[in-house]
Design an enzyme around this catalytic site. Structure first.
Site, PDB file in Angstrom:
ATOM      1  N   GLU A  33     -21.255 -99.934  93.523  1.00 51.16           N
ATOM      2  CA  GLU A  33     -21.031 -99.627  91.769  1.00 51.16           C
ATOM      3  C   GLU A  33     -20.604-100.529  90.972  1.00 51.16           C
ATOM      4  O   GLU A  33     -21.137-100.464  89.772  1.00 51.16           O
ATOM      5  CB  GLU A  33     -19.573 -98.526  91.811  1.00 51.16           C
ATOM      6  N   ASP A  83     -18.860 -89.860  99.991  1.00 51.66           N
ATOM      7  CA  ASP A  83     -17.541 -89.455 100.808  1.00 51.66           C
ATOM      8  C   ASP A  83     -17.321 -88.013 100.440  1.00 51.66           C
ATOM      9  O   ASP A  83     -15.932 -87.829 100.009  1.00 51.66           O
ATOM     10  CB  ASP A  83     -16.419 -90.511 100.345  1.00 51.66           C
ATOM     11  N   ASP A 131     -23.832-100.075 100.403  1.00 54.67           N
ATOM     12  CA  ASP A 131     -22.876 -99.225  99.964  1.00 54.67           C
ATOM     13  C   ASP A 131     -22.001 -99.980  99.102  1.00 54.67           C
ATOM     14  O   ASP A 131     -22.126-101.347  98.723  1.00 54.67           O
ATOM     15  CB  ASP A 131     -22.008 -99.087 101.069  1.00 54.67           C
TER      16      ASP A 131
HETATM   17  C1  GLC Z   1     -17.612 -96.067 101.874  1.00 55.59           C
HETATM   18  C2  GLC Z   1     -18.962 -95.270 102.252  1.00 55.59           C
HETATM   19  C3  GLC Z   1     -18.793 -94.834 103.851  1.00 55.59           C
HETATM   20  C4  GLC Z   1     -18.544 -95.694 104.796  1.00 55.59           C
HETATM   21  C5  GLC Z   1     -17.201 -96.509 104.146  1.00 55.59           C
HETATM   22  C6  GLC Z   1     -17.015 -97.727 105.169  1.00 55.59           C
HETATM   23  O1  GLC Z   1     -16.578 -95.158 101.881  1.00 55.59           O
HETATM   24  O2  GLC Z   1     -19.117 -94.416 101.341  1.00 55.59           O
HETATM   25  O3  GLC Z   1     -20.026 -93.903 103.893  1.00 55.59           O
HETATM   26  O4  GLC Z   1     -18.379 -95.395 105.927  1.00 55.59           O
HETATM   27  O5  GLC Z   1     -17.411 -97.069 103.056  1.00 55.59           O
HETATM   28  O6  GLC Z   1     -18.222 -98.684 105.084  1.00 55.59           O
END
Ligand code: GLC
Length: 798
Positions: A422, A498, A419
């Site tokens: 980017e 998200d 995650d």
């Molecule tokens: C980011 C991710 C999401 C995750 C959050 C906490 O917003 O896109 O899926 O739950 O981080 O890690």
């Protein structure tokens, strides 16, 4: 979260987090001022007049007053165009760089140079304009002479009025991308995103154009920040780098094959990854994970994976586990594995700046983190506070990163969720990532963040994938990544991020998934129910029903949202959800076969309705339905309260799945869509391999749904293997031969993997069957259905 972004941020990261993000925005601004990068000045200039051409293997080189051009055919239907000057890309996106020479003659014709293969002709004007034509002389694409201003490059391409454009990676816009400007800059939209937000996490400079005279794909191998405007004309603009692009003529299936020849095919995933995943930010403790898993068991719900979001870590330090929340993670993982449930753990690239934390100190000593031009560490705040960021464009940093996976693998983690890559940083204003002047190794060539940014997530995935292959040579890696770039399909799946919990976001999912597939990234799906809100039971169910037919099937939700397990919406919803999940598991043989096909062809599992007939404009804008493979047309319900919906039918006959009711296309038909089901149609002549009871266990039945062919032969295939690893597989082919009123089913097999099913249950739709012979012997048939073992030929007669 349905409140002000600042309040939402306060709730999630606290007052100190907000203060850090304000601090970072100031730092970022100061850094950009201190290490100012050259800004383009003056007016953009064309290449000038053509001076001469020299043939070279598979192409030619052309000299212009202010530029040079190289055109090389890598295959008859794959041509590479490179305009210099400008820094050439490090070929990260490319899986194949060694191409056999293609014979193309260079000739001159009416003041133009012409290069032609058997599939494509390129004409170069003396002003630097390029034309791409098919062998019959129909123009596919017209490029104006490119423009350059300092490091900046701009290419304008004519678009026909009717021309439709698809792809560009992860977008939250209508299926046809015409009429907007798109940023090429991977971005975390922070407090979640809504339809039409741009850019978001995963931009890919690849697009597929369809017009009256044909279709073609174009891929710009340039990772610099850029914009694509798709208005009356198409304008591709990059802040730096050479203008290098590839043109591939042909219908979408062929174009995707070529594109994934170039940038790599998506490897066959472990079979469990195609099952259902349950996630939440966060299942906080071992006890909570057990409670969820028990809930699935007690409610009779199949489950393949549970995702551990950031709270499993120790203070959000990557590659650590909280000793308080998950003291017995290894035992938990073992226990779950016995129940065939995998744990997938989130990993963020930001490494907490903390001298008492070995991942940081080790990385600092090894100089693997990104630096500013003065050699100081480039830091930015993310979940753990101030973080350093591995420079994944450095092969040393990639290898170093891979060394930490055993920490989680050894505890029994089966999959990794990359995650925030980017990379995302918490900035109160301005771009929420590293500053542009940050230096990157770019595999020895060197460069700055403007070029490396879009590659960051992609290269983290490469690092993770290569590490997992080496560490566990007998297991197929499972990596889910939020960001990436061209070629990311070689390493990771992605999800739609998200997205808000609204009906319009549900609707958006279809176009987003199709466009990602057309960008070479087949494995994706949404957070069922949307990430950031509280879906009603109906919205949750409609989303679940849609996602059951998408490659990645996961429910996930943000912190502070109401619980979203299938039993959280009452008994009626639970009952419906159970049927949806079971249907998903019954579809696994088909999905797995499509995954195998994708690994060989690059064809996405989810395809637009115009996929098989790109010349049919009536299908170009259909974005409320899709094909799953060749056999199924899925028409999700996207409107609140709807209990029926209209479906656009491509030509041919379409059966309601699992029924004799048929509809003839082309045209539109209204179909029932009660709350417990969405319309799914099967193509006449298809054979749909499904799992019969007992689902998901050894000795399960292979249920073959056979849909009567329209007149010409039909069929289907089934791929099977051990479901993981790199051992043998088998391919079962079923061909349907209509023969007067009779239907013959012929079964042939390739491969050595033993047939994994106990029994075969054949159900014929669209043809009343009374008499069945299997390999010469009569078998009883009831309600168009007969049970047998594997056979060579079955004959079904009325
Ligand atoms: C980011 C991710 C999401 C995750 C959050 C906490 O917003 O896109 O899926 O739950 O981080 O890690």
């Amino acid at each position: 979260m349905n409140n002000h972004p600042l309040l939402a941020a306060l709730r999630v990261v606290g007052a100190r987090g907000v203060a850090r993000s304000v601090h970072y925005s100031v730092v970022r601004w100061l850094v950009s001022r201190r290490f100012r990068l050259p800004q383009p000045t003056g007016t953009p200039e064309p290449p000038g007049h053509g001076q001469g051409a020299t043939p070279l293997a598979g192409g030619a080189r052309f000299r212009f007053d202010r530029a040079d051009l190289e055109i090389r055919f890598l295959a008859a239907d794959l041509v590479r165009v490179t305009w210099g000057p400008g820094t050439l890309p490090v070929p990260y996106a490319l899986a194949k760089t060694d191409w056999p020479e293609v014979p193309v003659g260079l000739r001159e014709k009416a003041g133009r140079w012409v290069l032609a293969s058997e599939a494509l002709r390129v004409e170069v004007g003396l002003d630097g304009a390029l034309q791409f034509l098919d062998p019959s002389g129909r123009v596919l694409r017209n490029d104006a002479p490119p423009l350059r201003r300092g490091e900046e490059v701009i290419l304008r391409t004519a678009l026909r009025q009717e021309e439709h454009v698809y792809g560009l990676g992860h977008r939250t816009v209508p299926l046809n991308l015409r009429g907007r400007t798109y940023q090429m800059w991977n971005r975390d939209p922070g407090a979640g995103h809504s339809p039409l937000d741009d850019p978001i996490y995963l931009c890919i400079p690849v697009s597929l154009a369809v017009h009256a005279d044909g279709s073609y794909l174009v891929f710009y191998e340039n990772s610099f920040r850029g914009t694509f405007t798709l208005g009356e004309t198409a304008e591709a603009h990059f802040e730096g780098g050479a203008l290098r692009y590839y043109v591939i003529p042909g219908p979408p299936a062929r174009a995707l094959e070529r594109y994934t020849d170039l940038t790599g095919r998506p490897p066959l995933p472990p079979r469990w990854a195609l099952g259902y995943h349950q996630s939440r930010w966060s299942y906080d403790t071992e006890a909570e994970v057990r409670e969820i898993v028990d809930g699935f068991r007690d409610h009779g719900l199949p489950l393949s994976a549970i995702h551990l979001d950031i709270d499993y870590m120790d203070g959000f330090r990557v590659f650590t586990v909280s000793p308080r929340r998950f003291p017995g993670l290894a035992a938990l993982a073992r226990e779950l594995l016995e129940r065939e449930i995998r744990l997938v753990a989130i990993i963020d690239p930001g490494v907490k700046v903390d001298r008492g934390y070995d991942v940081f100190t080790h990385g600092e000593r090894g100089e693997v983190f990104c630096q500013l031009p003065d050699g100081s560490l480039a830091t930015a705040p993310v979940w753990p506070g101030w973080c350093a960021f591995p420079d994944f464009t450095d092969p040393r940093a990639r290898a170093w990163w891979g060394r930490w996976y055993p920490r989680l693998l050894n505890l029994g983690i089966s999959g990794f969720w990359h995650d925030m890559n980017e990379p995302a940083a918490f900035a109160a204003w301005g771009d929420p990532t590293l500053p542009d002047p940050v230096r990157h190794a770019l595999d020895g060539r060197g460069g700055d963040h403007r070029e490396a940014h879009n590659l960051y997530g992609f290269l983290e995935n490469q690092a993770g994938y290569e590490a997992l292959r080496a560490l566990r040579p007998d297991a197929r890696p499972f990596i889910l990544s939020r960001s990436g770039w061209a070629g990311v399909q070689r390493y990771a799946w992605t999800w739609t991020g998200d997205i808000e919990s609204t009906w319009r976001a549900l609707r958006q999912t279809v176009a987003t998934v199709i466009n990602l597939g057309l960008s070479g990234v087949p494995y994706t799906g949404p957070d069922v129910g949307g990430f950031s809100g509280a879906p009603s039971a109906e919205l949750y169910l409609r989303w679940l029903q849609l996602a059951a037919f998408l490659p990645f099937f996961r429910t996930h939700s943000a912190k502070f949202t109401p619980r979203r397990e299938p039993w959280a919406f009452g008994t009626q919803a639970l009952q419906i959800a159970r049927e949806v999940l079971r249907l998903r598991y019954r579809l696994l043989p088909y999905l797995y076969t499509l995954a195998w096909e994708a690994s060989r062809t690059g064809h996405p599992l989810v395809r637009p309705l115009w996929w098989p007939e790109a010349g049919n404009p009536a299908l170009w804008d259909v974005q409320d339905a899709f094909f799953l493979g060749d056999a199924l047309l899925v028409a999700p319900v996207l409107d609140e309260g709807a209990r029926s919906r209209e479906v656009t039918l491509p030509s041919g006959t379409w059966y309601e799945m699992g029924s004799d009711r048929a509809h003839r296309g082309p045209g539109r038909v209204a179909l029932d869509a009660p709350l417990d089901r969405i319309p799914v149609l099967a193509r006449a002549g298809s054979v749909l391999p499904m799992a019969g009871p007992p689902e998901g266990s050894a000795g399960e039945t292979l249920a073959l749904q056979v849909y009567r062919p329209d007149g010409s032969p039909g069929g289907g295939i089934l791929y099977s293997d051990a479901g993981d690893g790199y051992g043998p597989g088998r391919l079962d082919h079923f061909t349907l031969h209509p023969d007067g009123g009779r239907l013959r089913i012929v079964w042939t097999t390739e491969g050595t993997y033993p047939f994994p099913y106990g029994e075969v249950d054949v159900h014929v739709y669209g043809l009343p069957v009374c008499r069945v012979t299997v390999d010469g012997g009569r078998v009883p048939c009831e309600h168009n259905r007969f049970r047998t073992g594997p056979f060579r030929e079955a004959s079904c007669e009325p």
